[in-house]
Design a protein around this motif. Structure first.
Motif, short mmCIF file in Angstrom:
data_model
loop_
_atom_site.label_atom_id
_atom_site.label_comp_id
_atom_site.label_asym_id
_atom_site.label_seq_id
_atom_site.Cartn_x
_atom_site.Cartn_y
_atom_site.Cartn_z
N THR A 268 -8.57 -4.58 0.22
CA THR A 268 -7.35 -3.77 0.26
C THR A 268 -6.16 -4.72 0.07
N LEU B 21 -8.74 -2.90 -4.81
CA LEU B 21 -10.18 -2.87 -4.49
C LEU B 21 -11.02 -3.19 -5.72
N TRP C 79 -1.40 3.59 2.68
CA TRP C 79 -2.86 3.62 2.51
C TRP C 79 -3.49 2.45 3.26
N THR C 80 -3.31 2.46 4.56
CA THR C 80 -3.87 1.38 5.39
C THR C 80 -4.97 1.96 6.28
N SER D 273 0.82 -1.22 0.00
CA SER D 273 0.00 0.00 0.00
C SER D 273 0.84 1.26 0.00
N ASN E 97 -3.93 0.71 -3.99
CA ASN E 97 -5.13 0.34 -3.23
C ASN E 97 -6.37 0.29 -4.11
N ASP F 167 -7.10 -2.76 8.22
CA ASP F 167 -5.76 -3.21 7.81
C ASP F 167 -4.80 -3.23 9.00
#
Ligand SMILES: [Zn+2]
Length: 462
Positions: free
Chosen positions: A251, A245, A273-274, A235, A241, A278
Motif C-alpha cells: 500500500t 499494490l 484508502w488505509t 491514499s 492504492n 496502514d
C-alpha cells in the motif's frame, strides 16, 4: 468609607497586572486538557501570548488591559486550524465541477495552472484565500502550492499563521523545471523562514505516485535537517492504492514507511484508502492526518476511517483541501460538520465523532497533527494568542444548550466576528484589518477573466 473605597480601588489597580488585551464573552471554549468551557469567561493577552484564561470577574480583577473586547453575545474559541489546502487555487474556484478527479485535473486544473500560475496569481490568490479563511475563523493554514515564498510573504502581510511547503512533483511545475529545482528552492525557503513567529516552513513532496523514491528520500532528509514537517498526499483515491499494490505489492503507506519517509515529523493528507495495517504504521510513526471530508465527498474519493483512527489515538486534523473544484470553499465550520456526519453515515452509528471531537480536530487535534500543540490549538497560559469570537445572537444560534453542538452543527463560518493571530487583531467586527477586501476581490475577478480566456479552444463553434 469613601476613603476606604478609593484606597481599595487604588490597591486593586496597582495590583492589577498590565496586559495588552482582555477579551470577554458569554462562553470561552478553552480546549485545554480538562476541556473547560467557562461561562462569562475572559482571556488576557500580553504581546504574542495568552497570560490568563478564566472567569471574567477574575480576569478583570487581576489584569489592567490597554484594550478590551467585550462580546457578551458571542463565544471565544481557539482559532481554527486548517491542516491541508492549496490556498491560491481559490482563483480557480468552480472552474469545473462534478467530474472525476483525473478528468478534472488533466482537462482543467493542470492546463489552467500551466497557463496562469505566476507570482502575481499566487500573491492575489493567497490574499483572497487568507481573507476567506480569516473571516471564517481560521487562524492557521497548511499549504502546498507553487511560489511558496510568496505564499509565506502574503500570509505574514495578512497576519495569518502558515505551515507552508513548496510542492515537489516529478514533472515541470510553474516555478520548478525538475524536483531537484524544487528541492533547492525548498532548502532556501527553510533557511529564510527558520524561527519565524508565523511561518513554519515545510517540505512538501506531492505524493508517492508523482515522485521518485529517491526524491521522496531527499525530501525526508532535508526536512529532518531543519526539524521541519513533511507534507504529502496519501491514499486519496482507490486508484492510487491499486497502482501502488500492482507496482510495489505494498500500500502507499507501507511503501512510504519502507522508504523511511515517515521517520520524522509528517503530515499526510486524506488517508482515505488505509487498512488496519496502514493505521498501525501511521500510529507508530506518529504521522499526522489531514482529514478532508468535503473534498473526499465531492470527488467521490471515499470516506477515511476516521472513527477508527481516533479510537487508535492517531493525530487527526481537518482541512478543506483546494477550493478549485474539490470543495469549493475554505470554511472549517463546514469541515467540522461534514467530518462528523460522514462518519455517522459510513458507520451507521450516530454516536461516532460527536461534536466535541469534531471541535478537537479543528483545534488542538490539528495542532497535534502538525506538531505545533505546544504553541497553538487551545486557550492556555503561555500559548500563542490565536483567538476568535463567534456570534451567538443570530437566529441559527438561538437558543443554546451546548457550545460544542453549536460550533459543529449550527454556527457557520461567517458567524465569526473577531480574529486575533499571534496577539495581533486582524479582524474586528467581521471587518478585515490587514487586507483590502474590495481590492482583492476586484483583482480576483480580473485574473479570472485571464483564466477563462486561457481555457478557450483556439477555434470556437458559432
Ligand atoms: Zn490536496
Amino acid at each position: 468609607m469613601r476613603l476606604f473605597c478609593s484606597f481599595f480601588i487604588f490597591v486593586a489597580s496597582v495590583w492589577a497586572e498590565p496586559v495588552d488585551w482582555v477579551w470577554s464573552a458569554r462562553y470561552v471554549i478553552t480546549m485545554d486538557a480538562g476541556r473547560r468551557v467557562i461561562e462569562n469567561g475572559g482571556v488576557a493577552i500580553r504581546g504574542e501570548r495568552i497570560v490568563a484564561v478564566g472567569p471574567q470577574s477574575e480576569i478583570d480583577h487581576n489584569f489592567q488591559p490597554r484594550q478590551r473586547l467585550d462580546r457578551p453575545d458571542a463565544l471565544i474559541s481557539p482559532g481554527l486550524i486548517n491542516t491541508h489546502t492549496h490556498a491560491a487555487m481559490v482563483l480557480l474556484r468552480g472552474i469545473a465541477d462534478d467530474l472525476r478527479l483525473q478528468d478534472w485535473l488533466e482537462k482543467y486544473i493542470f492546463p489552467a495552472e500551466a497557463r496562469n500560475v505566476t507570482p502575481d496569481f499566487v500573491r492575489w490568490g493567497t490574499r483572497l484565500a487568507c481573507l476567506e479563511m480569516l473571516l471564517s475563523g481560521t487562524t492557521t493554514f497548511t499549504d502546498m502550492y507553487y511560489f511558496e515564498d510568496l505564499v509565506a510573504e502574503t500570509a505574514k502581510e495578512c497576519g495569518m499563521r502558515g505551515v507552508l511547503g513548496e510542492t515537489i512533483i516529478g514533472f515541470p511545475s510553474p516555478d520548478a523545471k525538475t524536483p531537484a529545482d524544487a528541492l533547492r528552492f525548498t532548502e532556501k525557503f527553510l533557511e529564510r523562514f527558520h524561527g519565524d513567529p508565523l511561518i513554519t516552513a515545510a517540505v512538501a513532496p506531492h505524493a508517492i505516485y508523482t515522485n521518485s523514491d529517491e526524491t521522496l528520500q531527499q525530501c525526508r532528509a532535508l526536512a529532518n535537517r531543519f526539524s521541519a514537517p513533511l507534507l504529502i498526499h496519501l491514499s486519496e483515491t482507490r486508484r492510487e492504492n491499486e497502482e501502488a499494490l500492482a507496482k510495489r505489492a505494498k500500500t502507499p503507506t507501507a511503501a512510504l514507511d519502507a522508504l523511511g519517509i515517515f521517520n520524522g515529523r509528517t503530515l499526510a493528507a486524506h488517508a482515505v484508502w488505509t487498512d488496519d495495517a496502514d493505521l498501525r504504521i501511521l500510529r507508530e510513526r506518529r504521522v499526522g492526518i489531514a482529514h478532508c471530508p468535503s473534498s473526499n465527498m465531492k470527488l467521490a474519493s471515499g470516506a477515511a476511517p476516521v472513527t477508527k483512527m481516533l479510537a487508535l489515538g492517531l493525530l487527526v486534523g481537518l482541512g478543506p483541501d483546494g477550493a478549485a473544484g474539490s470543495n469549493n470553499d475554505l470554511n472549517m465550520f463546514e469541515e467540522m460538520d461534514l467530518a462528523s456526519k460522514l462518519q455517522k453515515v459510513i458507520t451507521g452509528d450516530p454516536q461516532v465523532l460527536p461534536a466535541r471531537q469534531a471541535v478537537e480536530m479543528a483545534t488542538i487535534g490539528g495542532a497535534r497533527a502538525l506538531g505545533l500543540d505546544k504553541e497553538i490549538g487551545s486557550l492556555e497560559v503561555g500559548k500563542r494568542a490565536d483567538v476568535i469570537t463567534v456570534r451567538l445572537e443570530r437566529p441559527n444560534a438561538v437558543p443554546l444548550y451546548d457550545v460544542y453542538s453549536h460550533m459543529v452543527y449550527a454556527l457557520k463560518g461567517p458567524d465569526t466576528r473577531d480574529v486575533m493571530v499571534n496577539g495581533r487583531l486582524v479582524v474586528r467586527d467581521a471587518q478585515p484589518l490587514t487586507i483590502d477586501a474590495r481590492q482583492v476581490m476586484a483583482k480576483a475577478e480580473a485574473l479570472a477573466l485571464k483564466v477563462r480566456e486561457s481555457l478557450k479552444p483556439a477555434v470556437t463553434m458559432q
